[in-house]
Design a protein around this motif. Structure first.
Motif, PDB file in Angstrom:
ATOM      1  N   UNK A 158       0.828  -1.204   0.000  1.00  0.00           N
ATOM      2  CA  UNK A 158       0.000   0.000   0.000  1.00  0.00           C
ATOM      3  C   UNK A 158       0.866   1.260   0.000  1.00  0.00           C
ATOM      4  N   UNK A 159       1.929   1.246   0.789  1.00  0.00           N
ATOM      5  CA  UNK A 159       2.841   2.397   0.827  1.00  0.00           C
ATOM      6  C   UNK A 159       3.462   2.607  -0.545  1.00  0.00           C
ATOM      7  N   UNK A 160       3.899   1.540  -1.174  1.00  0.00           N
ATOM      8  CA  UNK A 160       4.511   1.652  -2.500  1.00  0.00           C
ATOM      9  C   UNK A 160       3.523   2.173  -3.533  1.00  0.00           C
ATOM     10  N   UNK A 190       1.039   9.084   3.789  1.00  0.00           N
ATOM     11  CA  UNK A 190       1.442   9.179   5.194  1.00  0.00           C
ATOM     12  C   UNK A 190       0.645   8.215   6.064  1.00  0.00           C
ATOM     13  N   UNK A 191      -0.649   8.091   5.790  1.00  0.00           N
ATOM     14  CA  UNK A 191      -1.464   7.140   6.539  1.00  0.00           C
ATOM     15  C   UNK A 191      -1.030   5.700   6.270  1.00  0.00           C
ATOM     16  N   UNK A 192      -0.688   5.406   5.029  1.00  0.00           N
ATOM     17  CA  UNK A 192      -0.211   4.058   4.687  1.00  0.00           C
ATOM     18  C   UNK A 192       1.106   3.768   5.404  1.00  0.00           C
ATOM     19  N   UNK A 198       1.770   0.738   8.009  1.00  0.00           N
ATOM     20  CA  UNK A 198       2.894  -0.191   7.792  1.00  0.00           C
ATOM     21  C   UNK A 198       3.788  -0.239   9.030  1.00  0.00           C
ATOM     22  N   UNK A 199       3.994   0.887   9.679  1.00  0.00           N
ATOM     23  CA  UNK A 199       4.803   0.902  10.907  1.00  0.00           C
ATOM     24  C   UNK A 199       4.148   0.054  12.000  1.00  0.00           C
ATOM     25  N   UNK A 200       2.834   0.188  12.119  1.00  0.00           N
ATOM     26  CA  UNK A 200       2.105  -0.590  13.108  1.00  0.00           C
ATOM     27  C   UNK A 200       2.205  -2.090  12.795  1.00  0.00           C
ATOM     28  N   UNK A 201       2.042  -2.445  11.538  1.00  0.00           N
ATOM     29  CA  UNK A 201       2.154  -3.855  11.136  1.00  0.00           C
ATOM     30  C   UNK A 201       3.566  -4.368  11.372  1.00  0.00           C
TER      31      UNK A 201
END
Length: 99
Positions: free
Chosen positions: A21-23, A80-82, A86-89
Motif C-alpha cells: 500500500x505504501x509503495x 502518510x497514513x499508509x 505499515x509501521x504498526x504492522x
C-alpha cells in the motif's frame, strides 16, 4: 508454538500488504509530481502573438496545477497514513518474532 508460528505468518502477510500500500501510494504521488513538472515549459516571447500564446498557456497551466495540487494533497495524506499502518504492522510482526 504452532499458534505463534501461524500468528507470525499472518503478521508477515499483513506487513507485506501494508508495504505494498505504501509503495502504491508513493507511485501515485510521484506520478502527480511528474505531471506538475511537465507543466513547467519555458516560453519564448518574441512578439505579441507569442506573448498571447504564452499567457493563455500559463492560465491553463495554473488551473491544471491547482487541480493536481488538490490530488497531490490527498495522495500525500494517503501515503502518510499508509506509512503509519505499515509501521504498526511492522511493530506487530517484530513482537511476534521475539516471542
Amino acid at each position: 508454538m504452532k499458534r505463534i508460528d501461524r500468528l507470525k505468518k499472518i503478521a508477515n502477510l499483513i506487513l507485506d500488504a501494508k508495504l505494498a500500500e505504501v509503495q502504491a501510494a508513493d507511485r501515485a504521488r510521484r506520478e502527480s509530481l511528474g505531471h506538475l513538472d511537465t507543466l513547467q515549459v519555458p516560453m519564448m516571447v518574441e512578439d505579441p502573438a507569442s506573448a498571447r500564446v504564452a499567457l493563455r498557456y500559463e492560465q491553463w497551466a495554473d488551473t491544471r496545477r491547482a487541480e493536481i495540487n488538490v490530488t497531490l494533497a490527498r495522495q500525500t495524506a494517503e501515503w502518510l497514513e499508509a506509512q503509519d499502518r505499515a509501521r504498526l504492522a511492522f511493530g506487530r510482526a517484530q513482537v511476534l518474532r521475539k516471542l
